[in-house]
Design a protein around this motif. Structure first.
Motif, PDB file in Angstrom:
ATOM      1  N   GLY A 278       0.701  -1.061  -0.028  1.00  0.00           N
ATOM      2  CA  GLY A 278       0.009   0.012  -0.016  1.00  0.00           C
ATOM      3  C   GLY A 278       0.972   1.423  -0.130  1.00  0.00           C
ATOM      4  N   ALA A 279       1.920   1.157   0.899  1.00  0.00           N
ATOM      5  CA  ALA A 279       2.822   2.579   0.928  1.00  0.00           C
ATOM      6  C   ALA A 279       3.482   2.648  -0.348  1.00  0.00           C
ATOM      7  N   LEU A 280       4.041   1.601  -1.134  1.00  0.00           N
ATOM      8  CA  LEU A 280       4.585   1.799  -2.663  1.00  0.00           C
ATOM      9  C   LEU A 280       3.727   2.211  -3.448  1.00  0.00           C
ATOM     10  N   LEU A 281       2.489   1.874  -3.405  1.00  0.00           N
ATOM     11  CA  LEU A 281       1.548   2.115  -4.230  1.00  0.00           C
ATOM     12  C   LEU A 281       1.089   3.907  -4.217  1.00  0.00           C
ATOM     13  N   ARG A 282       1.114   4.247  -3.060  1.00  0.00           N
ATOM     14  CA  ARG A 282       0.707   5.519  -2.695  1.00  0.00           C
ATOM     15  C   ARG A 282       1.932   6.585  -3.300  1.00  0.00           C
ATOM     16  N   VAL A 283       3.141   6.134  -3.047  1.00  0.00           N
ATOM     17  CA  VAL A 283       4.232   6.799  -3.386  1.00  0.00           C
ATOM     18  C   VAL A 283       4.581   6.865  -4.834  1.00  0.00           C
ATOM     19  N   SER A 284       4.165   5.777  -5.484  1.00  0.00           N
ATOM     20  CA  SER A 284       4.687   5.528  -7.048  1.00  0.00           C
ATOM     21  C   SER A 284       3.374   6.411  -7.777  1.00  0.00           C
ATOM     22  N   THR A 285       2.098   6.050  -7.455  1.00  0.00           N
ATOM     23  CA  THR A 285       1.188   6.867  -8.099  1.00  0.00           C
ATOM     24  C   THR A 285       1.192   8.318  -7.940  1.00  0.00           C
ATOM     25  N   GLY A 286       1.737   8.865  -6.359  1.00  0.00           N
ATOM     26  CA  GLY A 286       1.730  10.275  -6.523  1.00  0.00           C
ATOM     27  C   GLY A 286       2.796  10.933  -7.286  1.00  0.00           C
ATOM     28  N   ILE A 287       3.755  10.034  -7.329  1.00  0.00           N
ATOM     29  CA  ILE A 287       4.888  10.555  -8.279  1.00  0.00           C
ATOM     30  C   ILE A 287       4.504  10.660  -9.868  1.00  0.00           C
ATOM     31  N   ALA A 288       3.630   9.810 -10.173  1.00  0.00           N
ATOM     32  CA  ALA A 288       3.383   9.527 -11.481  1.00  0.00           C
ATOM     33  C   ALA A 288       2.238  10.811 -11.782  1.00  0.00           C
ATOM     34  N   ALA A 289       1.401  10.971 -10.940  1.00  0.00           N
ATOM     35  CA  ALA A 289       0.502  12.063 -10.924  1.00  0.00           C
ATOM     36  C   ALA A 289       1.307  13.480 -10.990  1.00  0.00           C
ATOM     37  N   ALA A 290       2.155  13.730 -10.229  1.00  0.00           N
ATOM     38  CA  ALA A 290       2.882  14.887  -9.954  1.00  0.00           C
ATOM     39  C   ALA A 290       3.569  15.114 -11.354  1.00  0.00           C
ATOM     40  N   GLY A 321       7.010   0.228 -12.914  1.00  0.00           N
ATOM     41  CA  GLY A 321       7.669  -0.708 -12.555  1.00  0.00           C
ATOM     42  C   GLY A 321       7.390  -1.204 -10.864  1.00  0.00           C
ATOM     43  N   ILE A 322       6.702  -0.152 -10.340  1.00  0.00           N
ATOM     44  CA  ILE A 322       6.136  -0.694  -9.014  1.00  0.00           C
ATOM     45  C   ILE A 322       4.432  -0.820  -9.061  1.00  0.00           C
ATOM     46  N   ILE A 323       3.673   0.134  -9.938  1.00  0.00           N
ATOM     47  CA  ILE A 323       2.293   0.014  -9.499  1.00  0.00           C
ATOM     48  C   ILE A 323       1.936  -1.242 -10.199  1.00  0.00           C
ATOM     49  N   ALA A 324       2.274  -1.602 -11.277  1.00  0.00           N
ATOM     50  CA  ALA A 324       1.548  -3.107 -11.945  1.00  0.00           C
ATOM     51  C   ALA A 324       1.706  -4.149 -10.998  1.00  0.00           C
ATOM     52  N   ALA A 325       3.213  -4.488 -10.675  1.00  0.00           N
ATOM     53  CA  ALA A 325       3.356  -5.617  -9.679  1.00  0.00           C
ATOM     54  C   ALA A 325       2.717  -5.622  -8.415  1.00  0.00           C
ATOM     55  N   SER A 326       2.808  -4.384  -7.612  1.00  0.00           N
ATOM     56  CA  SER A 326       2.153  -4.076  -6.264  1.00  0.00           C
ATOM     57  C   SER A 326       0.706  -4.298  -6.259  1.00  0.00           C
ATOM     58  N   ALA A 327      -0.089  -3.501  -7.180  1.00  0.00           N
ATOM     59  CA  ALA A 327      -1.245  -3.427  -7.334  1.00  0.00           C
ATOM     60  C   ALA A 327      -1.970  -4.900  -7.432  1.00  0.00           C
ATOM     61  N   THR A 328      -1.573  -5.664  -8.583  1.00  0.00           N
ATOM     62  CA  THR A 328      -1.672  -7.021  -9.028  1.00  0.00           C
ATOM     63  C   THR A 328      -1.667  -7.946  -7.711  1.00  0.00           C
ATOM     64  N   ALA A 329      -0.464  -7.954  -7.244  1.00  0.00           N
ATOM     65  CA  ALA A 329      -0.213  -8.977  -5.985  1.00  0.00           C
ATOM     66  C   ALA A 329      -1.263  -8.543  -4.779  1.00  0.00           C
ATOM     67  N   ALA A 330      -1.471  -7.281  -4.720  1.00  0.00           N
ATOM     68  CA  ALA A 330      -2.288  -6.909  -3.500  1.00  0.00           C
ATOM     69  C   ALA A 330      -3.807  -7.429  -3.872  1.00  0.00           C
ATOM     70  N   ALA A 331      -4.290  -7.212  -4.878  1.00  0.00           N
ATOM     71  CA  ALA A 331      -5.547  -7.451  -5.474  1.00  0.00           C
ATOM     72  C   ALA A 331      -5.921  -8.908  -5.198  1.00  0.00           C
ATOM     73  N   LEU A 332      -4.858  -9.797  -5.816  1.00  0.00           N
ATOM     74  CA  LEU A 332      -4.938 -11.181  -6.043  1.00  0.00           C
ATOM     75  C   LEU A 332      -4.729 -11.928  -4.535  1.00  0.00           C
ATOM     76  N   ASP A 333      -3.985 -11.249  -3.626  1.00  0.00           N
ATOM     77  CA  ASP A 333      -3.846 -11.999  -2.277  1.00  0.00           C
ATOM     78  C   ASP A 333      -4.892 -12.101  -1.546  1.00  0.00           C
ATOM     79  N   GLY A 334      -6.162 -11.325  -1.650  1.00  0.00           N
ATOM     80  CA  GLY A 334      -7.161 -11.620  -0.862  1.00  0.00           C
ATOM     81  C   GLY A 334      -8.266 -12.508  -1.359  1.00  0.00           C
ATOM     82  N   VAL A 335      -8.050 -13.162  -2.832  1.00  0.00           N
ATOM     83  CA  VAL A 335      -9.053 -13.827  -3.489  1.00  0.00           C
ATOM     84  C   VAL A 335      -8.189 -15.123  -4.164  1.00  0.00           C
TER      85      VAL A 335
END
Length: 407
Positions: A278-290, A321-335
């Motif tokens: 979650g922390a990696l996603l917040r930082v990486s998406t924030g940088i992309a948006a900026a 390099g962060i967003i795709a792997a981290s978001a996908t892993a976090a999403a699949l982990d719960g299902v």
């Protein structure tokens, strides 16, 4: 945690196969980007529709293949899908109109979608949350060779032949992959497969759509890819026609973004061991948006030249390099029990997002970079909003996981 079933899945041979499967979509889309202006002139139609058609087929077909793979395993759908990809590639090579290319691109996509979708599901079959993110980052490094080499290879093919030859090459690549993947092990053993009939797939998707942590992570990567596909669809026109970059050199400008993805993917393999997803996603998406806000500001203030577009886009793409792997892993982990259907839904939204991009560009493009940069900025902000709405504790709590036995 080691791979969960007793086969040689942990070696580099398997990871190379999975990376090739995940790269199939990028190769199918990126290799003919330098040829799009030529196709548009020769076939007297909108070449961007060939990307739209591919993404429509790619998004819809996954929703079928995902539940099927949860019930019969991953390998058979992969082999059938690659056969369809080869047939679709041959159809594209023989086409003489944009309408025909679009039709065969949809057909091609029905097979191609099995590659990245089931590769992600297989990673979930084999690894737990953090190791899945680390493995996906490793695969991203390898698969990034496709979008780097694709446009460069496509440009060289145009020097020696024409755009038809690009699709003949895809048919050859698909045939080689089909032959190689006969040795791929089955990762989804019968004891772990969904036991409900395939007709209950709609119920599976309703369950996933109602699962808050899964959807927040899924929408994070889907919104990001709306921006990514805005660049993929819009950059040939922006770079080749607006900035007058030679088609043979376009691939270098495209490929430098993927170098950034590869570099950060390598770093991300270490980051996931030290920081929460979650922390990696917040930082990486924030940088992309900026970065894209800065690029939009330069564009609105006047034509800042090629660097004013290329630099923000480079930062944006690098964050993948962060967003795709981290978001996908976090999403699949719960299902875990619905990993195939979940990977299908992620893929449908992720790659179907390109439909949104191409339609927005068709409506807004004026020949300048502003429409492309504007779409990328809006959806980079949307991805960041999803990341900041997510909470690590909600996605990892046992009550949030869909791993209980299903009736």
């Amino acid at each position: 945690m080691a791979p969960q079933i007793g086969m040689p899945q942990s070696g580099w041979g398997l990871k190379a196969m999975l990376a090739a499967l995940m790269a199939l979509t990028s190769l199918s889309t990126d290799i003919y980007l330098p040829a799009m202006p030529t196709m548009q002139r020769e076939l007297h139609g909108d070449a961007e529709l060939t990307i739209t058609g591919f993404l429509i087929g790619f998004a819809l077909a996954q929703l079928v293949w995902g539940p099927v793979s949860d019930r019969i395993g991953r390998k058979r759908p992969l082999l059938i899908g690659l056969a369809l990809f080869v047939v679709g590639s041959i159809g594209c090579a023989l086409s003489q109109s944009i309408a025909a290319v679009v039709f065969w691109r949809v057909f091609q996509a029905f097979g191609a979608c099995t590659g990245p979708m089931l590769a992600r599901a297989m990673v979930r079959d084999l690894y737990e949350r953090r190791q899945a993110a680390e493995t996906l980052s490793t695969l991203t490094i390898v698969m990034a060779l496709a979008p780097i080499g694709g446009p460069l290879l496509g440009g060289q093919i145009l020097r020696l032949g024409d755009w038809h030859d690009v699709f003949w090459l895809l048919a050859v690549v698909g045939s080689l992959m089909l032959w190689t993947l006969r040795r791929l092990p089955e990762t989804h053993t019968p004891s772990r497969r969904a036991t409900t009939p395939a007709r209950t797939a709609l119920s599976d998707y309703r369950t996933l759509l109602a699962h808050g942590p899964f959807m927040r992570n899924t929408l994070c990567v889907a919104f990001f890819y709306v921006g990514a596909y805005a660049f993929i669809a819009g950059s040939p026109r922006v770079y080749i026609e607006h900035f007058h970059i030679d088609a043979q050199h376009y691939g270098w400008l495209f490929g430098v973004n993927i170098v950034g993805v590869m570099a950060l993917s390598a770093v991300n393999r270490r980051l996931v061991r030290r920081f929460s997803l979650g922390a990696l996603l917040r930082v990486s998406t924030g940088i992309a948006a900026a970065a894209m806000l800065a690029g939009l500001g330069l564009g609105l203030g006047g034509d800042g030249g090629l660097l004013a577009v290329a630099a923000p886009v480079f930062v944006f793409f690098t964050m993948n390099g962060i967003i795709a792997a981290s978001a996908t892993a976090a999403a699949l982990d719960g299902v875990p029990r619905l990993a195939g259907s979940a990977a299908a839904l992620i893929g449908a939204l992720q790659y179907g997002s390109g439909i949104v991009s191409s339609l927005l560009l068709a409506a807004l493009a004026d020949g300048s970079p502003r429409a492309m940069v504007g779409v990328m900025t809006v959806f980079a902000l949307a991805a960041a909003a999803m990341a900041f709405m997510s909470r690590e504790d909600r996605s990892t709590a046992p009550s949030a996981r869909l791993d209980a036995p299903r009736p």
